[in-house]
Design an enzyme around this catalytic site. Structure first.
Site: not given
Ligand SMILES: [Zn+2]
Ligand SMILES: [Zn+2]
Length: 1020
Positions: A47, A86, A561, A597, A601, A634, A637
């Site tokens: 999610p 989530d 989590w 993850q 997750w 990377k 912004k």
């Protein structure tokens, strides 16, 4: 008739049309309903949180989540795909805090938890629309109308059930332990969260601090080596232990110094003082060359006493000590004026950096805390949970990191600072708010995952990881170093911790769901259907069964989590509902997320599944690398290099973006990307496919080709080769998708499409152009048709839009009984008998020879259209020569030469032979021309001019013309000798040596020094 296909295509427009078709005919729904009775293939959606705009990295994971279920559906499985959101946790709270201008928890309490949580609830769906429309636009088929949502009461109740399962197995405990603590968020972080926030370029002070010695062990004090004893100097206060730290703010909490037992410690003479520290680090400390009158083993110095830098009692800070055998409790110690601390030995002392003397502050480090328990050390915690210094120090009230300079100034003033420099090292920061983490001893609820470490490791062996190295690498290491999961959070917006405690007798209870809570005696504050979040659940109390006093809920919420790790059962409100459904949907066949993850997750799924269900939670997982910009930086912004998915979708389309994600590199690799790279994919791959498709439709419509009427016997080598390659491609694609390798499969398809366009179609053009509808032409149509239809099915999981478009036109327009969508069609099955490996290898070799032959031609600078006498090939074996001989016609035509010759000798470059070499192969073209060849070359030039004129004049491909020409004797000879050839190539009914009739289109040329006037006119 097929729908006409424009060679100028806008993929974004095409895709929007296809989206409409899917929506109108409910193709996704049908793809699941139609297979309700089929075996299930289980996909779990990890999610996302919808409180921010979805970015390009979300597109990456979402297209990988999409491709395998699409493939499995075509393979005959029923693949339900439930969306999920989530919605809890720190990230959400931080957004709301930012919006309210809050900087800490006190402001939230003052504002009101109910109001605060209401804003959190609102904010988590702020970008829901953007998520849903991006999900649809990229062709990620997901049931977004029936998502699981972690904030739902049903979801929370399943989470509670899971906690109670762990509780009943005695896998939950509350420990006084050092945890990584975010002072800004005011909460502990789990170790997997800490792993997300390391920065390796943190600048901190590197400080050498002097601890004044009170007393040394007797035999050390009396030691006479070097001609003197230290006893006098100690009495005069001139002997110090030199320790090193990068966190000066922890120094007021120092309660011991640790030395390595077997290492040598030098007594370094400096002015009228002596500094004791590791001999191995003298030079590094900048004291090389100073006299060292004595050395002692670390073991002999243990038991020395020194004065604290700051006596806590003088600054209003408590000095505590752990109760024997009780980790969770401390006794406050009486004030002592002449407080001293002791030297201990410890095996964690390193000789790599610092001074070989480790400053121990049990309140601020895991190792320190353990050392404190083992050596019965004092515990001084002069920092509050907000990270501010307490007590009455000169620097009290300051945030820890800001207090560093003041602590050092204070020490310096008192002559206790040897030196301070700056170092750059790795330090953990809060992965969400970026505040520096503080290791802090406090009470926290844990899940005892370490008790089931072996089972987790064994379970991992059953999981297929792609790429495979994650299994024993990143994930395996993580499991091997498993520590208990600190899963409570002193926060507001999350699944509340479902543990009640008696105010009076301290009895704990962990109910497993609402029914159990409702059955409690003296229940208050509960009503059916109430919001189960804080603050409402905080008011639910009941009577203690042991003493009759009040049970109150522990104030914490749980790690988000935990929520996402609970999705296999919580998405179905298991075990309160859908028991059968859960049983049939667990474990997952497939999940996919980015590599970070492994500690997020992937881990929470694996840990909860192992602890609750004694088995792994997923069978196959594609672990994706991160996305960088075109320069390998990377995306951020601040750098301004973030690629907005919508820009790419609007210009190149979803198929191009998907194809880029699948084929630009293996899924686990770091992937660079920019909109230009996707444009390139569109041009190189999608346009090649499109042009082939458009070529087919244009000619098939001209010739009224109808597939399926009569399958001709294949006689052409080209057709046999294409059918062989196509069936081989089916085998390869099927196998590689089955092995969770979309990249390998996609690259095979890409190379097939290239060969299809650049070899098959180019070599077959004449077969489509010729006027008679013979078996050869029919065979060419059939073969190309079969290739395109099969490609549409092979491509359906990769580029679902263009695949659908081709399928609708090529299949549905001629066969109304065919499946309604390519995505409802079965995946192609290879006809292995049709695979002729000899012709595949032979054609590959012929292509190689042609590409080398073209290089040799272009080196000789003879015009492309000028026929040459021969190509000479040095191949590796007679078998290769035979293969090339069999395909001789294709090679001659492709290279525009009259014959092929073979040589076993090396070819010599000469005026008459232009040679190109590659590995074991050499290919040369003979460049000597006969007058006949020159004429033929001229005829070809004329054909090309006429073809260009047809286009300029706006003629359709199938229009017939009359050609007129004027020119000298040589021109006339060419026009006569090659009349048939010119007529056929240019669809000329006749060629007339005269001035053009009115209405004709005329151009004048000079070819090889000859004047020629050409005119064309359309005939009906
Ligand atoms: Zn934080
Ligand atoms: Zn009680």
């Amino acid at each position: 008739m097929f729908q006409p296909v424009n060679s100028k295509v806008s993929f974004p427009d095409l895709e929007k049309r296809i989206l409409g078709l899917w929506r109108d005919r409910k193709i996704f729904e049908k793809s699941i309903e139609a297979r309700a009775a089929s075996p299930r293939y289980i996909f779990y959606e990890g999610p996302p949180t919808a409180n921010g705009n979805p970015g390009i990295h979300h597109v990456l994971s979402r297209v990988f989540k999409d491709i395998i279920p699409r493939y499995k559906t075509m393979k005959g499985y029923c693949v339900p795909r439930k969306a999920g959101w989530d919605t809890h946790g720190l990230p959400v709270e931080l957004e709301v805090e930012k919006q309210l201008g809050f900087t800490g928890k006190a402001q939230i309490e003052e504002y009101g938890v109910a109001k605060f949580n209401a804003l959190c609830r609102e904010s988590v769906f702020k970008y829901l629309k953007q998520w849903d429309s991006l999900t649809e636009r990229i062709g990620f088929w997901l049931d977004i109308d029936h998502p699981y949502v972690t904030l739902d009461n049903t979801y929370i109740e399943s989470g509670w059930w899971a906690i109670s399962q762990l509780w009943n197995k005695e896998l939950i405990y509350q420990g006084y332990k050092v945890t990584p603590h975010c002072p800004r968020c005011g909460t502990s972080l789990s170790s997997h969260e800490v792993a997300l926030g390391y920065k390796d370029d943190t600048v901190d002070p590197s400080v050498y601090v002097k601890f004044k010695i009170h007393s040394l062990p007797e035999e050390v004090a009396a030691d006479k080596s070097g001609g003197f004893t230290l006893a006098d100097a100690v009495a005069r206060g001139k002997v110090y232990f030199l320790a090193w730290t990068t966190t000066p703010w922890t120094l007021p909490g120092n309660t011991a110094l640790a030395l390595a037992e077997d290492a040598d410690y030098a007594v370094v003479s400096l002015g009228d003082e002596y500094l004791i520290f590791a001999q191995a680090l003298i030079v590094q400390a900048g004291l090389g060359g100073q006299p060292v009158p004595k050395t002692f083993k670390g073991g002999r110095l243990a038991g020395s006493q020194y004065y604290p830098l700051f006596n806590p009692h003088e600054f209003g800070v408590e000095r505590k000590r752990a109760k024997e055998g009780q980790q969770g409790q401390f006794d406050v110690q009486e004030p002592v004026k002449d407080l001293t601390y002791k030297i201990i030995n410890a095996d964690f002392v390193s000789m790599e950096d610092g001074t070989g003397i480790v400053h121990i502050a049990p309140a601020f480090g895991e190792v320190d805390f353990q050392a404190g328990l083992e050596n019965n050390l004092d515990f001084v915690q002069q920092v509050d949970l907000a990270g501010n210094i307490t007590g009455s120090y000169a620097f009290s009230g300051k945030f820890v990191k800001d207090a560093d300079a003041d602590v050092l100034a204070d020490l310096d003033r008192r002559g206790l600072l040897y030196k301070t420099v700056k170092i750059t090292h790795t330090y953990p920061f809060c992965w969400r708010c970026d505040a520096p983490l503080v290791y802090y001893a406090k009470k926290t609820w844990y899940i005892r995952t370490s008790a089931r470490k072996d089972e987790m490791i064994a379970g991992n062996r059953q999981i297929n990881w792609y790429p495979e190295h994650i299994k024993e690498g990143r994930f395996g290491d993580w499991l091997n170093n498993n520590v208990d999961w600190a899963f409570s959070r002193e926060r507001y917006w999350g699944t509340p911790l479902i543990i009640w405690m008696c105010r009076k007798c301290g009895k704990y209870e962990c109910p497993g769901g609402l029914a159990e809570i409702k059955g409690k005696p003296g229940l208050q504050g509960y009503s059916d259907g109430m919001d189960l979040h804080r603050p409402y659940i905080d008011d639910v109390t009941y009577t203690c069964a042991a003493c009759g006093d009040t049970m109150v809920r522990q104030p914490e919420v749980i790690d988000c989590w935990f929520d996402s790790g609970a999705m296999p059962f919580a998405q179905w409100h298991y075990p309160f509902e859908n028991r059968e459904l859960f049983k049939n949907s667990f474990p997952a066949d497939y999940i996919s997320e980015a590599v970070d993850q492994t500690r997020g997750w992937f881990y929470s799924l694996h840990a909860l599944s192992t602890l609750i269900f004694d088995q792994p939670c997923f069978k196959n997982v594609i672990c994706l690398g991160h996305i960088l910009d075109a320069q390998g930086e990377k995306m951020s912004k601040t750098r301004g290099n973030v690629v907005d998915p919508w820009t790419v979708l609007d210009s190149s389309g979803a198929d191009a973006l998907r194809w880029y994600m699948f084929t630009s590199g293996p899924p686990g690799n770091v992937r660079r990307m920019s909109p230009d790279m996707v444009v390139e994919v569109m041009r190189n791959f999608l346009m090649t496919l499109w042009n082939t498709y458009s070529f087919f439709v244009i000619y098939a419509n001209i010739d009224n080709f109808a597939p399926g009427k009569k399958t001709p016997k294949i006689t052409s080598d080209l057709d046999r080769w294409l059918i062989s390659s196509l069936n081989q491609l089916i085998l390869d694609t099927d196998r590689q998708l089955g092995e969770y390798d979309p990249t390998g499969a996609g690259r095979k398809i890409e190379s097939f499409v290239n060969d299809l366009s650049n070899w098959y179609v180019r070599r077959s053009r004449r077969r489509f152009w010729k006027s008679q509808n013979d078996d050869d032409k029919l065979s060419a149509y059939h073969t190309l048709y079969q290739a395109l239809v099969t490609l549409s099915k092979l491509l359906a999981p990769f580029t679902p839009f263009i695949a659908e478009d081709i399928y609708q036109n090529l299949v549905r327009t001629v066969d109304k009984d065919a499946p309604e969508s390519v995505h409802l069609a079965p995946f192609p099955v290879a006809d292995e008998k049709a695979i002729d490996t000899d012709i595949i290898a032979g054609t590959e070799l012929a292509m190689k020879v042609c590409s080398m032959g073209r290089a040799a031609r272009s080196k000789s600078q003879v015009k492309v259209r000028q026929p040459l006498p021969a190509v000479v090939v040095k191949a590796r074996s007679s078998a290769e020569r035979d293969a090339l001989n069999n395909l001789c016609a294709q090679i001659l035509d492709e290279l525009n030469v009259k014959g092929i010759e073979f040589s076993s000798e090396d070819l010599q470059e000469s005026k008459a032979l232009s040679v190109s070499a590659e590995g074991d192969y050499q290919v040369g073209v003979v460049t000597e021309l006969t007058p006949e060849l020159v004429k033929e070359g001229l005829a070809r030039e004329i054909v090309r001019r006429l073809q260009t004129m047809r286009k300029t004049h706006g003629l359709e491909i199938a229009d017939h013309i009359r050609t007129y020409y004027e020119g000298g004797e040589q021109v006339q000879a060419v026009m006569k000798d090659f009349a048939e050839y010119i007529k056929q190539e240019t669809l000329s009914k006749e060629i007339l040596h005269k001035l053009a009739d009115p209405g004709a289109y005329t151009e004048k040329f000079k070819l090889s020094g000859l004047e020629i006037t050409l005119s064309i006119k359309k005939v009906d």
